[in-house]
Design an enzyme around this catalytic site. Structure first.
Site, mmCIF file in Angstrom:
data_model
loop_
_atom_site.group_PDB
_atom_site.id
_atom_site.type_symbol
_atom_site.label_atom_id
_atom_site.label_comp_id
_atom_site.label_asym_id
_atom_site.label_seq_id
_atom_site.Cartn_x
_atom_site.Cartn_y
_atom_site.Cartn_z
ATOM 1 C CE LYS A 169 -3.847 2.420 0.395
ATOM 2 N NZ LYS A 169 -3.543 3.667 1.074
ATOM 3 C CD GLU A 176 -3.184 8.091 -4.345
ATOM 4 O OE1 GLU A 176 -3.340 9.045 -3.562
ATOM 5 O OE2 GLU A 176 -3.624 6.955 -4.134
#
Length: 306
Positions: A169, A176
């Site tokens: 993550k 991102e």
């Protein structure tokens, strides 16, 4: 239906993420007992009451802010739960903290699973992306929960042992950062060109058939539809921690990550109303070249006269 089961789950933390996750689980047939110290939507008033409402072997998913709130919650659950129970940390925990928690809970026979969750406020409707770390047999035990939370087409991965979920993550969020920065720079470049008249329409056109189509692009076009020139926003961006951890981990492993690093630094720059570093650059240029401090280059060749 995918995710439909008679499984039971305790959800600690009913904020924007945890609350929507609990709602999606219930919609998919999972019984959820929710607790939040501040939410009026809670089903119980204490962690002890939550544990008492769950049938053994219990599964408790923690969705509270990272750092001390998560640490304190996991520690209290360690005191309340019993052998055979499972704690899932779905918050933005730094992966380096997962191993110690796992070892501590294992002393009581409690399993610890780390889960990186992506999907934001749209997850209830669209499903979440979930990356988990932990022992395979225990990850398999919570499969009905993972399948209920993710889209019907998939969306979760058993990334590896404890810590792997939060590590994956962390890297996801670093990527991102880079993708968001690329869209942002593309927007500014088109706006500065004076040549592209319909910037929102250009981004909209990229949503079909292009190699940059993505959910982030969908969200950007939605934002531009609401505010075409982004005049209602201030150019300020926080970072939630994962970008910093990604860059630091890249340094520790000697892995080049220039795009993610630059994107993180761009967020830092956004918080400065008048950059001290750029003041130094302007002062130095003025000293060695006699430039006016406030001078702005309007033609490309003027930008390279140092």
């Amino acid at each position: 239906m995918k995710g439909s089961t008679e499984m039971q789950l305790g959800m600690v933390g009913l904020g924007r993420m945890g609350g929507n996750m609990a709602a999606r689980l219930r919609e998919k047939g999972i019984e959820v007992v929710g607790y939040d110290v501040a939410s009026k939507e809670r089903d119980v008033d204490t962690l002890a009451e939550l544990v008492g409402r769950l049938e053994a072997p219990r599964v408790v998913w923690v969705m509270v802010p990272s750092g001390d709130p998560t640490e304190d919650t996991v520690a209290e659950l360690g005191r309340l739960l019993e052998e055979g129970d499972t704690v899932i940390d779905g918050g933005n925990t730094h992966y380096v903290d997962d191993h110690a928690r796992s070892v501590h809970l294992a002393e009581k026979g409690i399993t610890y699973i780390d889960a990186g969750v992506s999907g934001g406020v749209w997850g209830r409707q669209n499903g979440y992306g979930i990356m988990v770390g932990g022992p395979a047999e225990h990850v398999e035990r919570i499969r009905p929960v993972l399948e209920a939370l993710t889209p019907d087409s998939g969306g979760y991965v058993h990334a590896g042992p404890v810590g792997a979920g939060h590590f994956a993550k962390m890297v996801h969020n670093g990527i991102e950062y880079g993708m968001m920065q690329a869209f942002a720079e593309g927007y500014e470049l088109m706006a500065a060109s004076g040549l592209v008249d319909d910037i929102p329409g250009t981004f909209e056109s990229w949503r079909e058939g292009t190699v940059v189509r993505s959910w982030l692009l969908d969200l950007l076009t939605r934002a531009l539809e609401q505010d075409p020139d982004l005049s209602e926003l201030r150019g300020y961006a926080e970072d939630s921690g994962e970008g910093r951890w990604t860059v630091q981990t890249a340094v520790d492993l000697a892995v080049p990550a220039p795009a993610i690093t630059a994107a993180l630094y761009a967020r830092f720059a956004s918080r400065q109303d008048d950059s001290p570093a750029m003041k130094v650059i302007a002062a130095l240029r003025n000293q060695f070249g006699g430039h006016a401090v406030t001078r702005v280059a309007h033609r490309p060749e003027e930008a390279f006269r140092d």
